[in-house]
Design a protein around this motif. Structure first.
Motif: not given
Length: 395
Positions: A189-193, A198-209
């Motif tokens: 359910g996460s979105v990685l930016v 390819l350095q991770q600059v942000h992460a979002i997780r607003d759903t469990a699916q």
């Protein structure tokens, strides 16, 4: 691992202990201890010189192959620097080089004299490849898969440019219109930016699916995220500060989200669902609206709608056509299906059972197709074959 020399009747077998057993016919003649520090998965020899190559899994995780004399009493060790942690699963020798295949799906060569390591093929490891995106200006593709890696590929050179390991398997990807960010949707359910390196600059997780699709708006101000919980979330995007803020979420759609396509003015988002429904959202407010006649879309990745009727074969069932992409020139659409075929149709394709050109390279269902920014190449991804293929076009 088993290798036999027919002229002498001697057979060598690799063991899980890291030892190699030497057999004379059906009798155990001797044991060679600690050939590798872990299981010996591969042995290879040739009739020409009788030298034996061994490989397997080392306790350190490093990739190592050894070249032995005919009696397996003396050896030369080749550590494969730059391959990362992997297991040697297959071996061969060609013109003074050892060729090896690894558990990660890579094929490498080692020069027997200099020890120089070269790459032949790199790929995703086990599992399926579902996430695919092409760069808005450069001939670069990004993929993500069940092996929990995100990879960048030089499309023209057919070589991997970078790879990063993530915590969850990836299902989808998309580049920001200026190429500054790569968004990857994951099973958890996460979105990685990521940045271009390819350095991770942000992460979002607003759903469990699991997140099935991510799509930046053409003006770069928004990111749409579609998931299996039958919702679409809209985020405002500020690439300079790597800021992502959720503006709204549209819940209660008829089914899980499969594809998203923005209009050229970034005001309408077309949502394709697993129920074979299409929903249209007014953005950035996120409320449902009626389809707008004559509207032009920045991308067309849906497998549904009147413009895609002709791409579905006779007797097809739901999900037979997994993926689609209209070329930037807008007169050709590529599809990938469950039979492993990549097909090209004229677009729009409104007449049933339209004529097409068909190409095979995948040994499993095709999960993604995307044209590069100049339409010179089409990139396709496979399911169980874990392959990324590049097709040259004449568009």
């Amino acid at each position: 691992a088993v290798v036999s020399t027919q002229s002498t009747g001697i057979t060598y077998t690799g063991a899980i202990s890291g030892d190699v057993f030497v057999w004379q016919e059906a009798v155990l003649a001797r044991v060679i201890n600690n050939v590798h520090t872990g299981p010996v998965f591969s042995l290879y020899t040739t009739l020409k010189d009788g030298l034996i190559v061994s490989g397997g899994k080392e306790k350190t995780g490093k990739c190592v192959v050894k070249l032995w004399d005919q009696a397996m009493k003396r050896s030369k060790t080749f550590p494969l620097e730059g391959t990362g942690k992997c297991v040697v699963k297959a071996l061969s020798r060609v013109r003074g080089s050892i060729v090896l295949g690894t558990s990660k799906g890579d094929v490498w060569t080692v020069n027997e004299r200099s020890g120089h390591v070269g790459v032949v093929v790199q790929s995703h490891g086990s599992g399926e490849v579902w996430g695919l995106a092409t760069h808005p200006t450069q001939q670069i593709a990004a993929t993500t898969a069940s092996d929990k890696t995100v990879r960048l590929w030089d499309v023209v050179g057919a070589a991997m440019e970078g790879s990063v390991t993530v915590k969850s398997a990836g299902l989808c990807a998309d580049f920001h219109p200026n190429g500054s960010h790569l968004a990857v949707g994951c099973v958890d359910g996460s979105v990685l930016v990521f940045s271009p390196n390819l350095q991770q600059v942000h992460a979002i997780r607003d759903t469990a699916q699991q997140v099935q699709v991510v799509r930046f708006s053409p003006d770069g101000k928004y990111l749409a995220v579609g998931s299996d919980d039958s919702s679409v979330s809209l985020y405002s995007v500020t690439p300079v500060s790597s800021s992502y803020t959720r503006l709204t979420v549209c819940r209660g759609l008829p089914g899980p989200v499969l594809q998203l396509d923005w209009s050229n003015d970034s005001k309408i988002l077309a949502v394709s669902l697993s129920t074979y429904d299409r929903v249209y959202l007014q953005c950035p407010e996120g409320y449902k609206t009626d389809p707008v006649p004559g509207i032009v879309y920045h991308t067309s990745t849906t497998v549904l709608g009147p413009n895609m009727v002709g791409t579905w074969p006779k007797g097809s069932q739901r999900f037979d056509v997994n993926t689609a992409c209209v070329a930037h020139g807008s007169n050709v659409v590529a599809t990938g299906d469950d039979n492993g075929a990549v097909k090209l149709f004229e677009y729009p394709c409104k007449v049933k059972y339209a004529k097409y050109k068909e190409y095979y390279g995948h040994s499993a269902h095709v999960t993604g197709v995307r044209f590069t920014s100049n339409d010179k190449y089409l990139v396709s991804t496979g399911g169980e074959d874990s392959c990324v293929l590049v097709w040259e076009t004449d568009l």
